[in-house]
Design an enzyme around this catalytic site. Structure first.
Site, PDB file in Angstrom:
ATOM      1  N   GLU A   1      15.788  34.144 -12.721  1.00 29.89           N
ATOM      2  CA  GLU A   1      16.986  34.646 -13.024  1.00 29.89           C
ATOM      3  C   GLU A   1      16.863  36.557 -12.650  1.00 29.89           C
ATOM      4  O   GLU A   1      17.818  37.177 -12.368  1.00 29.89           O
ATOM      5  CB  GLU A   1      17.347  34.610 -14.484  1.00 29.89           C
ATOM      6  CG  GLU A   1      18.691  34.574 -14.717  1.00 29.89           C
ATOM      7  CD  GLU A   1      19.025  33.887 -16.069  1.00 29.89           C
ATOM      8  OE1 GLU A   1      19.116  32.682 -16.223  1.00 29.89           O
ATOM      9  OE2 GLU A   1      19.497  34.622 -16.903  1.00 29.89           O
ATOM     10  N   HIS A  40      -2.737  15.214 -11.679  1.00 26.91           N
ATOM     11  CA  HIS A  40      -2.468  13.944 -11.275  1.00 26.91           C
ATOM     12  C   HIS A  40      -1.019  13.720 -10.940  1.00 26.91           C
ATOM     13  O   HIS A  40      -0.712  12.596 -10.896  1.00 26.91           O
ATOM     14  CB  HIS A  40      -2.931  12.937 -12.186  1.00 26.91           C
ATOM     15  CG  HIS A  40      -4.373  13.334 -12.800  1.00 26.91           C
ATOM     16  ND1 HIS A  40      -5.463  12.479 -12.248  1.00 26.91           N
ATOM     17  CD2 HIS A  40      -5.027  13.878 -13.532  1.00 26.91           C
ATOM     18  CE1 HIS A  40      -6.619  12.950 -12.676  1.00 26.91           C
ATOM     19  NE2 HIS A  40      -6.285  13.817 -13.433  1.00 26.91           N
ATOM     20  N   LYS A  73      29.352  30.268 -15.759  1.00 31.07           N
ATOM     21  CA  LYS A  73      29.864  30.526 -16.995  1.00 31.07           C
ATOM     22  C   LYS A  73      31.356  30.671 -17.036  1.00 31.07           C
ATOM     23  O   LYS A  73      32.007  29.937 -17.653  1.00 31.07           O
ATOM     24  CB  LYS A  73      29.435  31.669 -17.798  1.00 31.07           C
ATOM     25  CG  LYS A  73      27.927  31.470 -18.562  1.00 31.07           C
ATOM     26  CD  LYS A  73      27.548  32.641 -18.972  1.00 31.07           C
ATOM     27  CE  LYS A  73      26.162  32.852 -19.828  1.00 31.07           C
ATOM     28  NZ  LYS A  73      25.983  33.955 -20.784  1.00 31.07           N
TER      29      LYS A  73
END
Ligand code: PA5
Length: 474
Positions: free
Chosen positions: A300, A329, A443
């Site tokens: 961000e 793995h 937003k």
């Protein structure tokens, strides 16, 4: 006297950065030559100077030093919560949640919520950082609102996710508790901006403040993170002392003496070589959510379209969270044989807080028996070293940050180290590391879709989007 006042103890707990495996001397042609770093000296000096000039604006850097009174209030509130309730629920998202999660995971018992009450010695902690309806509903199956305190955290006081959670919890408290419901709610927000402060004042809620100039992702060391940590019995004064210690180290303007500047400079040089991915791979379950916290901080802060001068740069480096040894793995095949597009940062621990033996049981099978007599500590360390070796051998850039042990002092250092690294990387990339216009856009679109007053224009913009075509749906 607390242990972090002892200079010898402090230096024995210093977090160290080893970047040998970034350098061409070790990595070969794909590495960075010492001469290249030297050639950039003027650029680094100029960025360091700007960091000094902007220090007054970076209020988050003062948090380790200027919160004496706030800490006292936090400790008092935390003690009340610890005495009176069985669960503490944080409602928040992004910077209001990732820090509390990371610090709790690092410094509390690994199975904290599963411990019996007498061993836990504090309320259970839940951090609700999503609005998935199934998860919201399921919270009610594990808490008793009468024995729960909720801490609603939003700096802006308007984030839809957090405000909807607040509505949900207010309704729940009013229905289950009735009079006195507001004693179960603590607000953490801006001292004047936004809606939460209005609600807090109207209802006389216990309130903590996110100081001006402290953005969400840089807010772990203010009440945003400190309250939850104190409620769980974490020594928040030691956490701040660790951050102060690292801040002092990272106040050096010379790259060679400043680990945060060095880390940032290396990442930027790596980006210039096409390494657009930054993997953080802790070799400790306690540090696994540090990688989540770091991912938000790095993504961000640095993911920016525009440079300071207004030119389009589309800057940034994609953070990837990984866990040693688990992801050996899963991911390490890619790290060693995949494209040269990533830098791997191993996050190691010298001394784990406990030692666990690997017992003898199948000595007649040599391929199993070789493990017996060692400890899990030796095993995880060997696997980290082996992976560092494999990644180096494959010619991929990597470096290691080591904590002497995981404690509040070293975790405070780590938070501060990454924050200053991020700010310095922003300077080197020529972008503003402290805003988030891309998040704001999402937003606003959410507000428009849900009919928030004042967002009619944005709604019209969304409605004017071309309709999706069926031919592109399968
Ligand atoms: O770093 C940031 O600023 C963001 O990630 C915010 O923390 C996040 O969007 C939540 O914002 P707020 O605390 O205002 O609810």
């Amino acid at each position: 006297m607390k242990r972090y006042h002892d200079e010898k103890w402090r230096s024995s707990m210093r977090v160290k950065v080893d970047y040998n495996n970034m350098m061409s001397e070790f990595l070969g042609a794909r590495g960075i030559a010492a001469e290249e770093i030297a050639a950039n000296a003027a650029q680094y000096e100029a960025a360091a100077k700007r960091m000094d000039e902007k220090r007054g604006e970076m209020k988050w850097r003062e948090l380790p030093f200027n919160q004496k009174e706030v800490v006292e209030q936090i400790l008092e509130t935390a003690q009340n919560v610890r005495n009176s309730c069985e669960a503490f629920v944080v409602l928040g998202i992004g910077g209001s949640a990732l820090g509390p999660i990371a610090v709790h995971q690092a410094l509390s018992h690994q199975r904290y919520n599963d411990l019996p009450k007498e061993k836990r010695n504090g309320p259970k902690l839940y951090v609700e950082d999503n609005v998935d309806p199934e998860r919201m509903a399921s919270l009610l199956d594990v808490i008793d609102p009468k024995k729960t305190v909720f801490n609603v955290i939003t700096k802006s006081g308007s984030t839809s996710e957090t405000m909807s959670q607040l509505l949900f919890v207010t309704d729940l408290l009013k229905k289950t508790i009735g009079e006195g419901w507001e004693k179960h709610l603590i607000a953490t927000t801006d001292h004047e901006k936004g809606n939460l402060i209005k609600i807090a004042k109207e209802n006389n809620l216990v309130t903590f403040y996110v100081p001006d100039g402290v953005g969400g992702r840089f807010s772990e060391l203010c009440p945003v993170g400190l309250l939850a940590a104190a409620v769980c019995g974490i020594d928040i004064e030691e956490l701040l002392a660790g951050a102060a210690y690292m801040d002092e180290i990272c106040s050096a303007s010379s790259l060679a003496e400043n680990p945060a500047y060095t880390l940032a400079a290396l990442e930027v040089l790596a980006i210039q070589r096409g390494c657009n991915i930054s993997v953080l791979m802790p070799y400790a379950d306690s540090l696994r959510y540090m990688a989540d916290w770091y991912a938000q901080l790095w993504a961000e802060s640095l993911g920016k379209r525009y440079a300071f001068d207004g030119s389009e740069v589309y800057a940034g480096q994609t953070p990837v969270k990984s866990l040693g040894v688990t992801d050996q793995h899963s991911q390490v095949q890619l790290y060693t044989e995949g494209p040269f597009d990533k830098v791997i940062t191993f996050l190691g621990v010298d001394r784990y807080r406990t030692e666990v033996q690997i017992p003898h049981a199948y000595d007649h099978i040599p391929d199993v028996a070789f493990l017996s007599g060692h400890t899990f500590n030796e095993l995880i360390k060997a696997e980290q070293l082996a992976t560092e070796y494999a990644v180096l051998k494959s010619g991929h850039m990597n470096k290691t940050i080591t904590l002497p042990e995981v404690n509040a002092f070293t975790v405070g250092q780590l938070l501060c180290l990454f924050e200053i690294e991020t700010a310095f990387a922003g300077e080197l990339l020529g972008i503003n590391a402290f805003d988030q216009p891309g998040v704001e856009e999402g937003k606003k679109a959410t507000y428009a879709l849900l009919g928030k007053p004042g967002f009619e224009g944005k709604k019209a913009e969304l409605d004017a989007m071309p309709e999706r075509k069926n031919c592109y749906t399968v």
